[in-house]
Design a protein around this motif. Sequence first.
Motif, PDB file in Angstrom:
ATOM      1  N   GLN A   1       0.826  -1.219   0.000  1.00 36.53           N
ATOM      2  CA  GLN A   1       0.000   0.000   0.000  1.00 36.53           C
ATOM      3  C   GLN A   1       0.856   1.263   0.000  1.00 36.53           C
ATOM      4  OE1 GLN A   1      -3.105  -0.258  -0.558  1.00 36.53           O
ATOM      5  NE2 GLN A   1      -3.298  -2.461  -0.177  1.00 36.53           N
ATOM      6  N   GLY A   2       2.155   1.127   0.163  1.00 33.12           N
ATOM      7  CA  GLY A   2       3.043   2.282   0.094  1.00 33.12           C
ATOM      8  C   GLY A   2       2.824   3.257   1.232  1.00 33.12           C
ATOM      9  N   CYS A   3       2.568   4.506   0.899  1.00 32.28           N
ATOM     10  CA  CYS A   3       2.376   5.550   1.915  1.00 32.28           C
ATOM     11  C   CYS A   3       1.241   5.192   2.862  1.00 32.28           C
ATOM     12  CB  CYS A   3       2.067   6.889   1.254  1.00 32.28           C
ATOM     13  SG  CYS A   3       3.290   7.418   0.036  1.00 32.28           S
ATOM     14  N   GLU A   4       0.200   4.589   2.308  1.00 33.52           N
ATOM     15  CA  GLU A   4      -0.989   4.290   3.102  1.00 33.52           C
ATOM     16  C   GLU A   4      -0.792   3.112   4.040  1.00 33.52           C
ATOM     17  OE1 GLU A   4      -4.680   5.446   0.309  1.00 33.52           O
ATOM     18  OE2 GLU A   4      -3.162   4.171  -0.659  1.00 33.52           O
ATOM     19  N   ALA A   5       0.331   2.418   3.926  1.00 32.46           N
ATOM     20  CA  ALA A   5       0.627   1.348   4.875  1.00 32.46           C
ATOM     21  C   ALA A   5       0.807   1.905   6.277  1.00 32.46           C
ATOM     22  CB  ALA A   5       1.894   0.599   4.446  1.00 32.46           C
ATOM     23  N   CYS A   6       1.303   3.116   6.378  1.00 32.86           N
ATOM     24  CA  CYS A   6       1.503   3.752   7.679  1.00 32.86           C
ATOM     25  C   CYS A   6       0.430   4.804   7.973  1.00 32.86           C
ATOM     26  CB  CYS A   6       2.874   4.410   7.749  1.00 32.86           C
ATOM     27  SG  CYS A   6       4.273   3.278   7.535  1.00 32.86           S
ATOM     28  N   HIS A   7       0.058   5.566   6.968  1.00 36.66           N
ATOM     29  CA  HIS A   7      -0.850   6.694   7.185  1.00 36.66           C
ATOM     30  C   HIS A   7      -2.311   6.329   6.988  1.00 36.66           C
ATOM     31  CE1 HIS A   7       2.393   9.629   7.608  1.00 36.66           C
ATOM     32  NE2 HIS A   7       3.004   9.030   6.604  1.00 36.66           N
ATOM     33  N   GLY A   8      -2.612   5.084   6.604  1.00 36.92           N
ATOM     34  CA  GLY A   8      -3.990   4.652   6.453  1.00 36.92           C
ATOM     35  C   GLY A   8      -4.583   5.028   5.101  1.00 36.92           C
ATOM     36  N   PRO A   9      -5.739   4.493   4.781  1.00 36.81           N
ATOM     37  CA  PRO A   9      -6.406   4.828   3.517  1.00 36.81           C
ATOM     38  C   PRO A   9      -6.597   6.331   3.361  1.00 36.81           C
ATOM     39  CG  PRO A   9      -7.516   3.018   4.631  1.00 36.81           C
ATOM     40  CD  PRO A   9      -6.531   3.563   5.601  1.00 36.81           C
ATOM     41  N   GLY A  10      -6.311   6.849   2.152  1.00 39.88           N
ATOM     42  CA  GLY A  10      -6.261   8.302   1.982  1.00 39.88           C
ATOM     43  C   GLY A  10      -7.409   8.937   1.247  1.00 39.88           C
ATOM     44  N   SER A  11      -8.510   8.213   1.006  1.00 37.14           N
ATOM     45  CA  SER A  11      -9.603   8.803   0.226  1.00 37.14           C
ATOM     46  C   SER A  11     -10.254   9.989   0.936  1.00 37.14           C
ATOM     47  CB  SER A  11     -10.655   7.729  -0.088  1.00 37.14           C
ATOM     48  OG  SER A  11     -11.205   7.199   1.120  1.00 37.14           O
ATOM     49  N   ARG A  12     -10.476   9.869   2.226  1.00 31.55           N
ATOM     50  CA  ARG A  12     -11.083  10.987   2.968  1.00 31.55           C
ATOM     51  C   ARG A  12     -10.124  12.168   3.062  1.00 31.55           C
ATOM     52  NH1 ARG A  12     -13.222   9.394   8.631  1.00 31.55           N
ATOM     53  NH2 ARG A  12     -13.344  11.681   8.627  1.00 31.55           N
ATOM     54  N   HIS A  13      -8.856  11.898   3.214  1.00 31.78           N
ATOM     55  CA  HIS A  13      -7.863  12.969   3.274  1.00 31.78           C
ATOM     56  C   HIS A  13      -7.770  13.681   1.932  1.00 31.78           C
ATOM     57  CE1 HIS A  13      -4.247  15.147   4.390  1.00 31.78           C
ATOM     58  NE2 HIS A  13      -3.579  14.610   3.372  1.00 31.78           N
ATOM     59  N   GLN A  14      -7.935  12.943   0.845  1.00 36.97           N
ATOM     60  CA  GLN A  14      -7.910  13.544  -0.476  1.00 36.97           C
ATOM     61  C   GLN A  14      -9.087  14.491  -0.693  1.00 36.97           C
ATOM     62  OE1 GLN A  14      -8.402  10.758  -3.655  1.00 36.97           O
ATOM     63  NE2 GLN A  14      -7.494  12.107  -5.215  1.00 36.97           N
ATOM     64  N   GLN A  15     -10.207  14.149  -0.088  1.00 38.37           N
ATOM     65  CA  GLN A  15     -11.404  14.974  -0.243  1.00 38.37           C
ATOM     66  C   GLN A  15     -11.375  16.209   0.644  1.00 38.37           C
ATOM     67  OE1 GLN A  15     -14.584  12.282   0.645  1.00 38.37           O
ATOM     68  NE2 GLN A  15     -14.152  10.928  -1.103  1.00 38.37           N
ATOM     69  N   ASP A  16     -10.799  16.087   1.838  1.00 39.51           N
ATOM     70  CA  ASP A  16     -10.785  17.215   2.778  1.00 39.51           C
ATOM     71  C   ASP A  16      -9.433  17.234   3.488  1.00 39.51           C
ATOM     72  OD1 ASP A  16     -11.224  19.254   4.524  1.00 39.51           O
ATOM     73  OD2 ASP A  16     -12.894  18.314   5.585  1.00 39.51           O
ATOM     74  N   TYR A  17      -8.522  18.069   3.013  1.00 39.69           N
ATOM     75  CA  TYR A  17      -7.177  18.139   3.581  1.00 39.69           C
ATOM     76  C   TYR A  17      -7.156  18.701   4.997  1.00 39.69           C
ATOM     77  CZ  TYR A  17      -5.910  17.528  -1.327  1.00 39.69           C
ATOM     78  OH  TYR A  17      -5.805  17.060  -2.611  1.00 39.69           O
TER      79      TYR A  17
END
Length: 322
Positions: free
Chosen positions: A88-104
């Motif tokens: 999962q790369g970055c998301e292996a540590c920082h978690g799934p990023g879909s919500r972060h992509q929508q609202d920084y």
Amino acid sequence: MRDATGWQRRLWIRLVGLFSILLASTLWQCSLDQRRNEAVSPPTIADAAYVGSQTCLECHADQREKMESSLHGKILLTSVARTDLQRQGCEACHGPGSRHQQDYSDRSAIITFGPSSLQPAVSQNAVCLQCHMKGRRLFWQGSAHEMRDVSCVACHSVHSAQTRQANLKAPSQLQLCGQCHAIKAAMAFNWAHLPVREGKMQCADCHNVHGSPTESLIQENSVNENCYRCHADLRGPFLHEHPPVRENCISCHVAHGSNNPRLLRIRAPRLCQQCHNEARHPSTAFGLPGGLADRRMLGRSCLSCHVNIHGSNHPSGFAFTR
């Protein structure tokens, strides 16, 4: 009768004090065992999906440049990843990023690390322990650092490491550990010291900072076994043993540094006179009567005669003179 009553009262006070110490020690050990058995799950982000590292790099390209030469970068950002989580790369540590992509601006939509993180230290560490649980981290849960809520990122940095080995946040272990253990770090600059500040030794050569079942986070079963890794000639067994030597090396020595020769706690003959004060042997503290200088106060002092103070294999070496 009055003396007997006073004696009984003192005895009861000592027994109650001893019982209190044993009770406190038992409760503390139980809390450690419970902490070790508690498996803390890594934090999750509700209603979020993986978007891929390429999406992260659209905004965080600078972070890739920082970590691409590190071990984490060579695994998480390449095809070398061994597990589904690592892929999962970055998301292996920082978690799934879909919500972060929508609202920084929503800090709860991404897992962050450090003092400003919304996740407590134990949850931050749980992310790292998904991969780093074996080996030297086996005793992390319940260890001294874990019990004090020390997070992994307090010592390590994935994105801005200053060392290639262990991804430390400081150029050396002495500087890193000295941020909290300032007195121990300062002792490395005493006149007699282990070669830590010269770079020939590190704190981790003697201590396992991630946890140990022994005292002071040492790596071996005892302080002596730790010292014998380098000082194998003093291990013995000897025909004539010196009891304080067999008991603990730090009975006489200070491991982190001293201003006395050979890392001694105090200079001889004072050091020896803590145990040896015999009428048949001249062992006065300040020399001969009348203020005359005593030759035993000069040079190697007691060791001028008792040369094999750590133990002797000579048939006549009961006094460690040969």
